[in-house]
Motif scaffolding. Structure first.
Motif, PDB file in Angstrom:
ATOM      1  N   ALA A   1       0.771  -1.157   0.009  1.00 33.03           N
ATOM      2  CA  ALA A   1      -0.082   0.051   0.171  1.00 33.03           C
ATOM      3  C   ALA A   1       1.034   1.381   0.021  1.00 33.03           C
ATOM      4  N   VAL A   2       1.991   1.188   0.662  1.00 27.84           N
ATOM      5  CA  VAL A   2       3.070   2.516   0.776  1.00 27.84           C
ATOM      6  C   VAL A   2       3.434   2.640  -0.650  1.00 27.84           C
ATOM      7  N   ILE A   3       3.883   1.603  -1.648  1.00 29.24           N
ATOM      8  CA  ILE A   3       4.497   1.774  -2.674  1.00 29.24           C
ATOM      9  C   ILE A   3       3.326   2.281  -3.831  1.00 29.24           C
ATOM     10  N   ARG A   4       2.297   1.805  -3.540  1.00 28.17           N
ATOM     11  CA  ARG A   4       1.263   2.435  -4.476  1.00 28.17           C
ATOM     12  C   ARG A   4       0.794   3.757  -3.999  1.00 28.17           C
ATOM     13  N   PHE A   5       0.900   4.121  -2.535  1.00 26.43           N
ATOM     14  CA  PHE A   5       0.607   5.436  -2.366  1.00 26.43           C
ATOM     15  C   PHE A   5       1.756   6.494  -2.853  1.00 26.43           C
ATOM     16  N   VAL A   6       3.030   5.974  -2.925  1.00 20.96           N
ATOM     17  CA  VAL A   6       3.938   6.846  -3.472  1.00 20.96           C
ATOM     18  C   VAL A   6       3.506   6.985  -5.130  1.00 20.96           C
ATOM     19  N   ARG A   7       3.032   6.307  -5.623  1.00 21.30           N
ATOM     20  CA  ARG A   7       2.469   6.465  -7.175  1.00 21.30           C
ATOM     21  C   ARG A   7       1.503   7.587  -7.282  1.00 21.30           C
ATOM     22  N   GLY A   8       0.516   7.082  -6.292  1.00 22.42           N
ATOM     23  CA  GLY A   8      -0.770   7.915  -6.348  1.00 22.42           C
ATOM     24  C   GLY A   8      -0.655   9.485  -5.835  1.00 22.42           C
ATOM     25  N   GLU A   9       0.412   9.357  -4.982  1.00 20.91           N
ATOM     26  CA  GLU A   9       0.646  10.905  -4.410  1.00 20.91           C
ATOM     27  C   GLU A   9       2.052  11.432  -5.047  1.00 20.91           C
ATOM     28  N   ALA A  10       2.319  11.125  -6.325  1.00 18.93           N
ATOM     29  CA  ALA A  10       3.583  11.634  -6.780  1.00 18.93           C
ATOM     30  C   ALA A  10       3.764  13.049  -6.975  1.00 18.93           C
ATOM     31  N   GLU A  11       2.578  13.662  -7.309  1.00 17.56           N
ATOM     32  CA  GLU A  11       2.586  14.918  -7.984  1.00 17.56           C
ATOM     33  C   GLU A  11       2.923  15.891  -6.524  1.00 17.56           C
ATOM     34  N   LYS A  12       1.946  15.685  -5.632  1.00 19.14           N
ATOM     35  CA  LYS A  12       2.061  16.122  -4.390  1.00 19.14           C
ATOM     36  C   LYS A  12       3.281  16.331  -3.622  1.00 19.14           C
ATOM     37  N   TYR A  13       4.003  15.126  -3.397  1.00 24.56           N
ATOM     38  CA  TYR A  13       5.348  15.017  -2.764  1.00 24.56           C
ATOM     39  C   TYR A  13       6.509  15.066  -3.557  1.00 24.56           C
ATOM     40  N   HIS A  14       6.393  15.402  -5.166  1.00 24.74           N
ATOM     41  CA  HIS A  14       7.611  15.371  -5.918  1.00 24.74           C
ATOM     42  C   HIS A  14       8.252  14.213  -6.182  1.00 24.74           C
ATOM     43  N   PHE A  15       7.601  13.028  -6.346  1.00 18.79           N
ATOM     44  CA  PHE A  15       8.079  11.725  -6.523  1.00 18.79           C
ATOM     45  C   PHE A  15       8.371  11.505  -7.904  1.00 18.79           C
ATOM     46  N   ASP A  16       9.346  11.229  -8.463  1.00 18.91           N
ATOM     47  CA  ASP A  16       9.634  10.758  -9.602  1.00 18.91           C
ATOM     48  C   ASP A  16       9.325   9.195  -9.642  1.00 18.91           C
ATOM     49  N   THR A  17       8.399   8.383  -9.864  1.00 16.28           N
ATOM     50  CA  THR A  17       7.785   7.346  -9.947  1.00 16.28           C
ATOM     51  C   THR A  17       8.607   6.218 -10.972  1.00 16.28           C
ATOM     52  N   SER A  18       9.409   6.769 -11.782  1.00 13.65           N
ATOM     53  CA  SER A  18      10.023   5.981 -12.896  1.00 13.65           C
ATOM     54  C   SER A  18      11.150   5.141 -12.099  1.00 13.65           C
ATOM     55  N   PHE A  19      11.546   5.581 -10.954  1.00 14.69           N
ATOM     56  CA  PHE A  19      12.452   4.684 -10.018  1.00 14.69           C
ATOM     57  C   PHE A  19      11.865   4.763  -8.659  1.00 14.69           C
ATOM     58  N   ILE A  20      11.572   3.659  -8.075  1.00 18.02           N
ATOM     59  CA  ILE A  20      11.161   3.341  -6.883  1.00 18.02           C
ATOM     60  C   ILE A  20      11.863   2.264  -6.090  1.00 18.02           C
TER      61      ILE A  20
END
Length: 687
Positions: A126-145
């Motif tokens: 669920a944490v991994i999915r959250f990272v993808r779902g909230e990428a824009e808000k927290y400035h995550f580059d989900t091309s590499f997790i």
């Protein structure tokens, strides 16, 4: 057995701590560490249920960018803690990842007494999915997790990696839901791109690696709801990352201590052997004498972690000819240095005049920048770039080198300049309100590269010649300044580092200097050396016997002393002193910039005896005054030569010698010399 006793003790401690209220201490929660980051988000609810075990913390790197690769790091607690994210190796693993340019996510998860397995891996998914779902808000580059963990956190990190793409798994009569449906982003992928297992238990069916279990209750039995291994091995197999190892597609790096007395080292060894059967890169680092977390987080091991992530990121990028959607262009700090090959890239001059560097060297072990007599360590990021910044630097022109694994190199991102007897990278820090040496919208002269025959060394030698803008348009004659570089430089120094052409263009356009030709020769001669009359004599023969005749044969110039000047910086100032003052019939103006002839290099603190090195300069000063239109001396205020130069000038003046003396802020460097030629040229050929 000793291991059984330690593991059982962990069970008892965990059970006591877990009895705390869910919102309180909650397991092995320790005092929060301090991390240097640009932003921190605490107690973010990744499941939207308000439970403490579904909270996570987010740390963003100090260098602000549009987005960051992400690594999730999971604490260890034998699965007994539901609230230890504040103790998740923040000062070691997490700090290194932040320095490498990764966003770091530290989650809580349900403990073994909150819920039986697979609740824990469902939380991590669920944490991994959250990272993808909230990428824009927290400035995550989900091309590499990436995912990482220590001890039981290493188990969960490994299990998350080896179950990429697996929603359910069956062994025997037991089927478990690995993916789960926690949180708001169940439609997103829970796949990861790299994993790090720090001392994790990975084969729960063989925790003692073949030895019989001798404890009544084990942590793995607790997390499986009391099912004993002897009664049903199926859930133990599903719990074990080693079960999935042969089909693994995720790069995994295992770190394990040879003296681990909680999770035996055979766990790491066996996991590595099984992972090698899969399709992904796998690495294993066994730390001799390393315990369960003790002596594991050396600089070398942490650097290995970053290097492995860099390779994994590069390998993923190379598999696809197109990357996913970009999340925005990186906002670069400051301004690109004028000396950059790519003006908009690095190095970059920041608002306080510190300089930010970024160097691509993914295989290097150490990269430093050596500038202004100080070495700065750079830190490698997830993309294989080494980043860092200097202290604030004084305005001016500064040579620098990159030191990569002990070897010095020029920076391929910067122009190179010949100085200190080699090509050097350099950075030019602008001085506020100082633009006299910059290119402006005025008539521009020409810089020519020429070759002449030297009678002194019997060889063809180079010349750089500046002619003013009017030279090509008329037939008039011009005075000439013969301008010499310093030691370790050549005939290009004044034209390139010194911006002499721009300085004269601007002065002439403003009506502040006479039109003149400037000749810059290579004053480094194979048969010369030393700061005395003997060492400087070959230059005198060269300039008078070869350079001046060549210029007067090829340019429209006046061929008399009144229209000739000689000047130079440092070594060139010494050449001017020893050549110009003994050839008063050849030169009417002399400029000596930052020269060591007066002391400040190898001489004593008392300076030099001027009369002995230049007979008559004090006792017959009137002779020099009559012959010279201008004797000009300058030095930087921070130059070691300053005090003794000042003392020498005072002695000259006390003995009647007419000298114009100026000091400029700075050391032994080009900003001082630019100001020197700017001032000197404005005083030339006015009589």
């Amino acid at each position: 057995m000793k291991k059984a006793f330690i593991t059982l003790a962990a069970v008892l401690v965990g059970a006591v701590l877990q009895a705390q209220p869910a919102g309180g201490f909650g397991g092995f929660q320790l005092q929060e560490n301090k991390l240097e980051c640009s932003q921190k988000f605490t107690d973010v609810d990744y499941a939207s249920d308000g439970e403490v075990y579904h909270k996570l913390d987010i740390y963003l790197p100090k260098e602000v960018k549009a987005s960051y690769p992400v690594v999730i790091h999971i604490y260890g607690s034998a699965w007994f803690s539901n609230n230890s994210k504040g103790a998740a190796d923040l000062n070691t693993i997490c700090a290194t990842l932040l320095d490498a340019g990764c966003a770091v996510v530290c989650p809580n998860h349900r403990s073994s007494t909150d819920a039986a397995f697979p609740a824990q891996i469902q939380d991590i998914k669920a944490v991994i999915r959250f990272v993808r779902g909230e990428a824009e808000k927290y400035h995550f580059d989900t091309s590499f997790i990436g995912i990482s963990g220590f001890s039981s956190g290493g188990h969960l990190a490994s299990l998350a990696a080896v179950t990429n793409g697996i929603r359910e798994y069956t062994v025997g009569n037991t089927t478990m839901d690995i993916e789960g449906s926690i949180g708001n982003y169940t439609s997103y992928s829970s796949d990861v791109d790299v994993a790090f297992d720090w001392s994790g238990p990975v084969d729960l069916m063989n925790m003692d690696c073949g030895e019989a279990m001798k404890m009544q209750v084990s942590p793995e039995e607790v997390i499986l709801g009391g099912v004993k291994l002897a009664d049903d091995p199926s859930p133990y197999a599903i719990l074990s990352p080693i079960t999935y190892a042969a089909q693994n597609t995720v790069p995994i790096h295992i770190f394990h201590g040879s003296a681990d007395n909680v999770v035996p080292v055979c766990q790491g060894r066996r996991f590595y052997d099984e992972l090698k059967k899969g399709k992904a890169e796998v690495a294993y680092t066994e730390v001799y004498g390393g315990g369960h977390g003790f002596n594991m987080y050396s600089d070398e091991n942490l650097a290995e972690m970053v290097d492995f992530a860099i390779r994994a990121k590069a390998a993923k990028a190379s598999k696809s000819s197109r990357r996913g959607p970009q999340r925005g262009v990186e906002a670069l700090p400051g301004k690109g240095a004028p000396s950059n090959i790519n003006q908009n890239a690095y190095p970059r001059i920041l608002d306080d005049n510190s300089v930010a560097f970024r160097v691509y060297a993914p295989e290097a072990k150490q990269v430093q920048v050596d500038i202004m007599a100080k070495k700065y360590d750079l830190i490698k990021d997830i993309d294989g770039y080494w980043r860092g910044r200097t202290d604030p630097l004084i305005a001016g022109f500064h040579y620098y080198t990159l030191i990569v694994d002990g070897f010095a190199f020029s920076d391929p991102a910067s122009r190179t300049y010949f100085g200190c007897s080699r090509d050097f990278s350099a950075i030019d820090i602008p001085e506020e309100g100082c633009d006299f040496y910059l290119t402006k919208n005025v008539p521009h002269g020409s810089i020519r590269t020429m070759t002449y025959w030297s009678e002194e060394v019997k060889a063809w030698r180079p010349l750089t010649v500046y002619t003013p803008a009017s030279y090509e348009k008329g037939k008039k004659k011009y005075p000439v300044l013969y301008l010499q570089h310093g030691g370790g430089e050549d005939q290009t120094g004044w034209a390139v580092q010194g911006h002499t052409g721009d300085i004269l263009d601007n002065l002439i356009a403003e009506g502040k200097a006479s039109e003149m030709i400037i000749v810059m020769s290579n004053g480094t001669l194979p048969n010369a050396g030393g700061y005395d009359s003997r060492g400087m004599a070959p230059f005198g023969r060269e300039i008078i016997g070869s350079v001046i005749p060549f210029i007067e044969s090829n340019f429209r110039v006046y061929a008399d002393a009144r229209h000739r000047a000689l000047a130079g910086l440092s070594m060139g100032g010494g050449q001017t002193f020893y050549t110009g003052l003994v050839n008063l019939d050849k030169f009417s103006s002399l400029g000596i910039f930052s020269s060591g002839i007066f002391g400040g290099i190898a001489q004593t603190e008392g300076g030099v005896d001027l009369e002995s090195i230049m007979p008559g300069i004090l006792t017959e000063s009137a002779k020099f005054n009559k012959a010279l239109d201008l004797l000009y001396i300058s030095v930087g205020t921070d130059d070691p030569r300053c005090a003794l130069t000042t003392k020498a000038v005072e002695t000259m003046k006390e003995n009647g010698l007419e000298v114009e003396f100026e000091t400029f802020p700075g050391d032994h460097e080009w900003q001082v010399w630019r100001k020197s030629i700017h001032s000197f040229a404005s005083k030339l050929f006015t009589k």
